[in-house]
Each structure stands twice: as C-alpha cells, then as structure tokens.
Enzyme design. Structure first.
Site, PDB file in Angstrom:
ATOM      1  N   ASN A 118     -83.746   0.602  48.076  1.00 39.08           N
ATOM      2  CA  ASN A 118     -84.542   0.995  46.865  1.00 39.08           C
ATOM      3  C   ASN A 118     -83.735   1.660  45.887  1.00 39.08           C
ATOM      4  O   ASN A 118     -83.608   3.082  46.330  1.00 39.08           O
ATOM      5  CB  ASN A 118     -85.809   1.632  47.588  1.00 39.08           C
ATOM      6  CG  ASN A 118     -86.705   1.982  46.107  1.00 39.08           C
ATOM      7  OD1 ASN A 118     -86.564   2.094  45.087  1.00 39.08           O
ATOM      8  ND2 ASN A 118     -88.027   2.372  46.307  1.00 39.08           N
ATOM      9  N   CYS A 138     -89.696   5.202  40.144  1.00 39.04           N
ATOM     10  CA  CYS A 138     -89.605   3.774  40.219  1.00 39.04           C
ATOM     11  C   CYS A 138     -90.244   2.783  39.230  1.00 39.04           C
ATOM     12  O   CYS A 138     -89.674   1.441  39.060  1.00 39.04           O
ATOM     13  CB  CYS A 138     -90.055   3.290  41.712  1.00 39.04           C
ATOM     14  SG  CYS A 138     -89.191   4.298  43.300  1.00 39.04           S
ATOM     15  N   HIS A 169     -89.706  -4.707  41.510  1.00 35.37           N
ATOM     16  CA  HIS A 169     -89.244  -3.502  41.805  1.00 35.37           C
ATOM     17  C   HIS A 169     -88.843  -3.919  43.288  1.00 35.37           C
ATOM     18  O   HIS A 169     -89.300  -4.427  44.193  1.00 35.37           O
ATOM     19  CB  HIS A 169     -90.184  -2.322  41.818  1.00 35.37           C
ATOM     20  CG  HIS A 169     -89.555  -0.961  42.349  1.00 35.37           C
ATOM     21  ND1 HIS A 169     -88.220  -0.697  42.406  1.00 35.37           N
ATOM     22  CD2 HIS A 169     -90.342  -0.188  43.370  1.00 35.37           C
ATOM     23  CE1 HIS A 169     -87.923   0.409  43.131  1.00 35.37           C
ATOM     24  NE2 HIS A 169     -89.353   0.807  43.692  1.00 35.37           N
TER      25      HIS A 169
HETATM   26  N1  ACO Z   1     -86.379   4.455  62.499  1.00 36.35           N
HETATM   27  C1  ACO Z   1     -87.148   4.170  63.266  1.00 36.35           C
HETATM   28  N2  ACO Z   1     -88.648   4.697  63.635  1.00 36.35           N
HETATM   29  C2  ACO Z   1     -88.923   5.235  62.305  1.00 36.35           C
HETATM   30  C3  ACO Z   1     -88.118   5.283  61.158  1.00 36.35           C
HETATM   31  C4  ACO Z   1     -87.009   4.721  61.270  1.00 36.35           C
HETATM   32  N3  ACO Z   1     -86.023   4.873  60.164  1.00 36.35           N
HETATM   33  N4  ACO Z   1     -88.987   5.889  60.272  1.00 36.35           N
HETATM   34  C5  ACO Z   1     -90.115   6.089  60.748  1.00 36.35           C
HETATM   35  N5  ACO Z   1     -90.119   5.694  62.116  1.00 36.35           N
HETATM   36  C6  ACO Z   1     -91.452   5.722  63.146  1.00 36.35           C
HETATM   37  C7  ACO Z   1     -92.320   6.605  62.673  1.00 36.35           C
HETATM   38  O1  ACO Z   1     -91.963   7.994  62.911  1.00 36.35           O
HETATM   39  C8  ACO Z   1     -93.385   6.343  63.288  1.00 36.35           C
HETATM   40  O2  ACO Z   1     -93.235   6.716  64.831  1.00 36.35           O
HETATM   41  P1  ACO Z   1     -94.758   7.137  65.423  1.00 36.35           P
HETATM   42  O3  ACO Z   1     -95.516   6.114  65.489  1.00 36.35           O
HETATM   43  O4  ACO Z   1     -94.332   7.630  66.718  1.00 36.35           O
HETATM   44  O5  ACO Z   1     -95.242   8.531  64.575  1.00 36.35           O
HETATM   45  C9  ACO Z   1     -93.328   4.890  63.252  1.00 36.35           C
HETATM   46  O6  ACO Z   1     -91.930   4.385  63.038  1.00 36.35           O
HETATM   47  C10 ACO Z   1     -94.074   4.023  62.289  1.00 36.35           C
HETATM   48  O7  ACO Z   1     -94.068   4.694  61.243  1.00 36.35           O
HETATM   49  P2  ACO Z   1     -94.931   3.985  60.082  1.00 36.35           P
HETATM   50  O8  ACO Z   1     -94.640   5.030  58.723  1.00 36.35           O
HETATM   51  O9  ACO Z   1     -96.340   3.936  60.271  1.00 36.35           O
HETATM   52  O10 ACO Z   1     -94.101   2.780  59.621  1.00 36.35           O
HETATM   53  P3  ACO Z   1     -94.647   1.631  58.571  1.00 36.35           P
HETATM   54  O11 ACO Z   1     -94.701   0.429  59.571  1.00 36.35           O
HETATM   55  O12 ACO Z   1     -95.750   2.032  57.530  1.00 36.35           O
HETATM   56  O13 ACO Z   1     -93.097   1.588  57.946  1.00 36.35           O
HETATM   57  C11 ACO Z   1     -92.140   2.280  55.599  1.00 36.35           C
HETATM   58  C12 ACO Z   1     -92.605   2.760  57.277  1.00 36.35           C
HETATM   59  C13 ACO Z   1     -91.173   1.269  55.810  1.00 36.35           C
HETATM   60  C14 ACO Z   1     -92.039   3.320  54.936  1.00 36.35           C
HETATM   61  C15 ACO Z   1     -93.721   1.532  55.046  1.00 36.35           C
HETATM   62  O14 ACO Z   1     -94.757   2.452  55.103  1.00 36.35           O
HETATM   63  C16 ACO Z   1     -93.462   1.403  53.754  1.00 36.35           C
HETATM   64  O15 ACO Z   1     -92.499   0.448  53.240  1.00 36.35           O
HETATM   65  N6  ACO Z   1     -94.025   2.285  52.832  1.00 36.35           N
HETATM   66  C17 ACO Z   1     -94.046   1.862  51.402  1.00 36.35           C
HETATM   67  C18 ACO Z   1     -93.157   2.931  50.769  1.00 36.35           C
HETATM   68  C19 ACO Z   1     -92.005   2.470  49.935  1.00 36.35           C
HETATM   69  O16 ACO Z   1     -91.467   1.389  49.974  1.00 36.35           O
HETATM   70  N7  ACO Z   1     -91.627   3.530  49.387  1.00 36.35           N
HETATM   71  C20 ACO Z   1     -90.656   3.468  48.497  1.00 36.35           C
HETATM   72  C21 ACO Z   1     -90.589   4.139  47.174  1.00 36.35           C
HETATM   73  S1  ACO Z   1     -92.161   3.679  46.447  1.00 36.35           S
HETATM   74  C22 ACO Z   1     -91.707   2.249  45.918  1.00 36.35           C
HETATM   75  O17 ACO Z   1     -90.781   2.193  45.391  1.00 36.35           O
HETATM   76  C23 ACO Z   1     -92.953   1.368  45.905  1.00 36.35           C
END
Ligand code: ACO
Length: 325
Positions: free
Chosen positions: A282, A115, A252
């Site tokens: 993304n 990224c 980004h």
């Molecule tokens: N739909 C419904 N529920 C979901 C989904 C989905 N698509 N995906 C995950 N969940 C669930 C998980 O299983 C978890 O359930 P549990 O509590 O029963 O275990 C719950 O939602 C919470 O999961 P978390 O991962 O803690 O959710 P969070 O609030 O952290 O959001 C996310 C997840 C959006 C990935 C966040 O952590 C994030 O934005 N991280 C940054 C990662 C990113 O943007 N990466 C892109 C590549 S790197 C870059 O470009 C910067």
C-alpha cells in the site's frame, strides 16, 4: 456544445530500488509470508533508501510522465502532489518538484487526503483546468510511508511501501457527452467521525514529532468495500454511466481482499481490475498513479476505454473518478 475536458496525456512512475520481500519481516517479527499474502495479497514492497525523499520519488515519476506525454516541463502550469509524508512540514513537496524540474512559472501545492489523496488531487486538478486556471497540470502521488511505520507493529508495517506515480492532465475540448475523452465525473467524501480508525499518533502541533501510523484494520476493512462501491456508483451516475460501462477499475492498492470485494459489488470480473498490490504494497496516495502508469506501460488501455479509479484512507476520506482514456 464545446466544453473543456481534462485528459490524461502521459503517465509515469518511480519505485525505490530496495525491494523488501515478506520473508524479511519474519526475521524480526512474529509473522510469515503466508499470513501477509493470505490477509493482504502483498508479496513485496519498495522502501526508500536513506537520503531518498518523497520529493525525489515524485520528481522521478514526474519526469517519466512528461516523457510519456511528449512535453517539456516548461509547458506545465501547475504541480499538485498528493502526499501525507512530505519532506518538510513546509513548503509543499510540489514546490520542490517544481524547482527540480526547472519550472519557474505557474503554481504548486500539496493535497493531504491520505490514501484517497490522488483521487482528491485529480478532482482538484480537473476543476482548475475546467475553470481555465491551468492548461497542463502535473498530478503526482508520492509517499515514503516506511518513515511513519512502527517497526514493531506487525499489524501495519507489513502492509505499506514507498513509491510515486504521476499523470499529465491536459485541457482538451470535448462535446460535453460522456463519450468524450478525459475526466467525466468525480465524487469526493470525508467523515471525520472515523478519524481514530486510521491515523498517525504525532504531528507538528500535537507532539512536534512525525509519529507512527495506527490502524484498526478490521474496522477500516468493513468501511472500505461498502464506501468504495458506493462512491464508484455515484461517480458513474454523475457521468450518466453505470458499472457495466467500465472497461477498467484502477483501485487504490491497499489489500487484494478489498479490491476483490469492491469489484464483486460492482459486478466486474477481476480481469478488468488493475492489480499491483502484490509488488508495491500500500503506497497510499501513490498507489493509483503507480497502477495507472504500470498498466499504461503494459499497453493495457486503449483510447476510449472507461476507467474508474476509487480510493479510501485516513479521515476517513474516500472518492472516485470516472474518466475516458
Ligand atoms: N502476522 C501475523 N499475525 C498478525 C499480523 C501479521 N503481520 N498482523 C496481525 N496479526 C494477528 C493479529 O494480532 C490477530 O491475532 P489475534 O487473533 O491473536 O488477536 C490476528 O492476526 C487477526 O488479526 P485481524 O486484524 O483480525 O486480521 P484480519 O484478517 O482483519 O487482517 C488486515 C488484518 C490485513 C489489516 C485487514 O484487517 C485489512 O486488510 N484491513 C484493511 C486495512 C487496510 O488495508 N488498511 C490500509 C490503509 S487504509 C486503506 O488504504 C484502505
């Protein structure tokens, strides 16, 4: 003192025609539009169709950038494509783009910093221009991340999309002051200790297969805001500027919460941040040039504006570029 400044003189982008709304994922996975929008800000993304490859997306974006710059392909000395999803293991996507555009001189190569790829490519292209190796460089970010998604992993598949963006970077003369147009400063970083936070579980040497993206989302999030704000400040300091000088952040486009958190740390209101993540998801290395081109098409930048781009991704690798429009 007269110095060479790498100036963006054209932008372009291309998005595949197939739009995938959040609701489409809810038909096969336990997810919802509400969850995706509230956690990421993403509403839709584009997916390449069968037979449409990263080099096709890159070529279309490059053509648009050449047209926007008002130059022809034969005036380009180098093509650099930032991508983690190349058509083939080799040769570089950039050589395919070069051939598609009918360019038969100069050089072409790919950069892989996931990224952060476009920021790394822009910094490298700037270095080549300042060293006198090229006068005009096509710098492209192009990805087909839909091809490395695990369709059954709801925590990743909903976040990524396909697309391409391109800029024409041209050598112009400047005074050496930070009021010059063009790239003023770059800051690049990597820390391979964090490799397992975001990676693809396959590859030529390990498995002979391209593999699927795996991510520890919460951990990536934690690193993202802190590292993006720090690299932005370092790039600004190198240019003798500070956050108050920024006219636009072109971040980004990974997640609206990361974008907002970083803007907040830099003390900038969201009115000064270009946001396209709702429509593109993304798109990894393509996201910054896509956002730059969309904003340029909308006429949002004016000559002399200070633009700060910043990105983080797998590696971890992260960086920022401060440039004047
Ligand atoms: N739909 C419904 N529920 C979901 C989904 C989905 N698509 N995906 C995950 N969940 C669930 C998980 O299983 C978890 O359930 P549990 O509590 O029963 O275990 C719950 O939602 C919470 O999961 P978390 O991962 O803690 O959710 P969070 O609030 O952290 O959001 C996310 C997840 C959006 C990935 C966040 O952590 C994030 O934005 N991280 C940054 C990662 C990113 O943007 N990466 C892109 C590549 S790197 C870059 O470009 C910067």
């Amino acid at each position: 003192m007269s110095v060479i400044r790498p100036v963006i003189c054209g932008t372009g982008h291309y998005l595949p025609s197939r739009v995938v709304e959040n609701a489409e994922f809810a038909t096969s996975l336990n997810t919802s539009d509400d969850w995706i929008v509230s956690r990421s800000g993403i509403e839709r993304r584009h997916f390449a169709s069968d037979g449409e490859y990263t080099s096709d997306l890159a070529t279309n974006a490059a053509r648009a950038a050449l047209q926007n710059a008002g130059i022809t392909a034969d005036q380009i000395n180098a093509v650099i494509v930032a991508t983690s999803t190349p058509d083939y293991t080799f040769p570089a996507v950039a050589t395919q783009v070069q051939a598609n555009l009918g360019i038969t001189s100069g050089f072409a190569f790919d950069i892989q910093a996931v990224c952060a790829g476009f920021v790394f490519a822009l910094a490298n292209a700037s270095g080549l221009i300042m060293a006198g190796q090229a006068k005009r460089v096509l710098v492209i970010g192009a990805e087909t991340f839909s091809r490395i998604m695990d369709p059954n992993d709801r925590s990743t598949v909903v976040l990524f999309g396909d697309g391409a963006g391109a800029v024409v970077l041209e050598a112009q003369s400047g005074t050496g002051a930070n009021t010059d147009r063009g790239v003023l400063a770059c800051d690049l970083n990597s820390d391979g200790r964090y490799r397992e936070l975001l990676y693809v579980d396959g590859g030529v040497s390990r498995t002979g297969q391209s593999g699927h993206l795996r991510m520890q989302g919460r951990e990536v999030f934690r690193h993202a805001v802190e590292k993006l704000a720090a690299t932005a400040m370092t790039a600004l300091e190198k240019a003798g500027l500070n956050a108050a000088d920024i006219d636009w952040i072109v971040p980004h486009q990974a997640n609206l919460r990361i974008i907002k958190g970083t803007a907040q740390k830099l003390g900038l209101p969201m009115e000064r941040v270009i946001v396209t993540v709702q429509d593109h998801g993304n798109t990894s290395a393509a996201s910054i040039p896509l956002a730059l081109s969309v904003a340029n098409c909308e006429g949002r930048f004016k000559p002399g504006d200070l633009i700060l781009t910043e990105a983080i991704g797998g590696g971890l690798s992260w960086g920022a570029v401060a440039l004047r429009w």
